[in-house]
Design a protein around this motif. Sequence first.
Motif, PDB file in Angstrom:
ATOM      1  N   PRO A 132       0.836  -1.214   0.000  1.00  0.00           N
ATOM      2  CA  PRO A 132       0.000   0.000   0.000  1.00  0.00           C
ATOM      3  C   PRO A 132       0.864   1.254   0.000  1.00  0.00           C
ATOM      4  O   PRO A 132       1.871   1.322   0.728  1.00  0.00           O
ATOM      5  N   SER A 174       0.292   5.800  -5.182  1.00  0.00           N
ATOM      6  CA  SER A 174      -0.484   5.747  -3.934  1.00  0.00           C
ATOM      7  C   SER A 174      -1.485   4.598  -3.955  1.00  0.00           C
ATOM      8  O   SER A 174      -2.667   4.764  -3.651  1.00  0.00           O
ATOM      9  N   LYS A 211      -3.741   1.394  -3.250  1.00  0.00           N
ATOM     10  CA  LYS A 211      -4.503   0.959  -2.094  1.00  0.00           C
ATOM     11  C   LYS A 211      -4.922  -0.498  -2.264  1.00  0.00           C
ATOM     12  O   LYS A 211      -5.019  -0.978  -3.398  1.00  0.00           O
TER      13      LYS A 211
END
Length: 124
Positions: A14, A85, A87
Amino acid sequence: QAHVAESGGGLVQPGGSLRLSCAASGLALRYYVTAWFRQAPGKEREGLLCLSSSGDSTTYLDSVKGRFTISRDNANDTVYLEMNSLKPEDTAIYYCATRRWGVCRDLPDSYDYWGQGTQVTVSS
């Protein structure tokens, strides 16, 4: 017979980044409308971003705005999906799709050629 193929998937933590590539044989992506889709287990395929033949990009999914970018290298005739970024909810199989004519659309049925997909897994 035209053929499209994705590469660059894998396991990432993550917050990490990945760059997916889409290359083709039998057609020139620089003249085509190309989009990235993804499909998570148990979910429908969803459109992410699209790049027109003239180089205009459209982002369809709000959750990837500001994190994912689509681009094309005309010299290498390759379309990229830059993902930052990341997730856990970005985990899915990512597909490249392309069509010769028309405009960008986020409907899978709008595209003529599809790659086999590349797995992206975001996990610690």
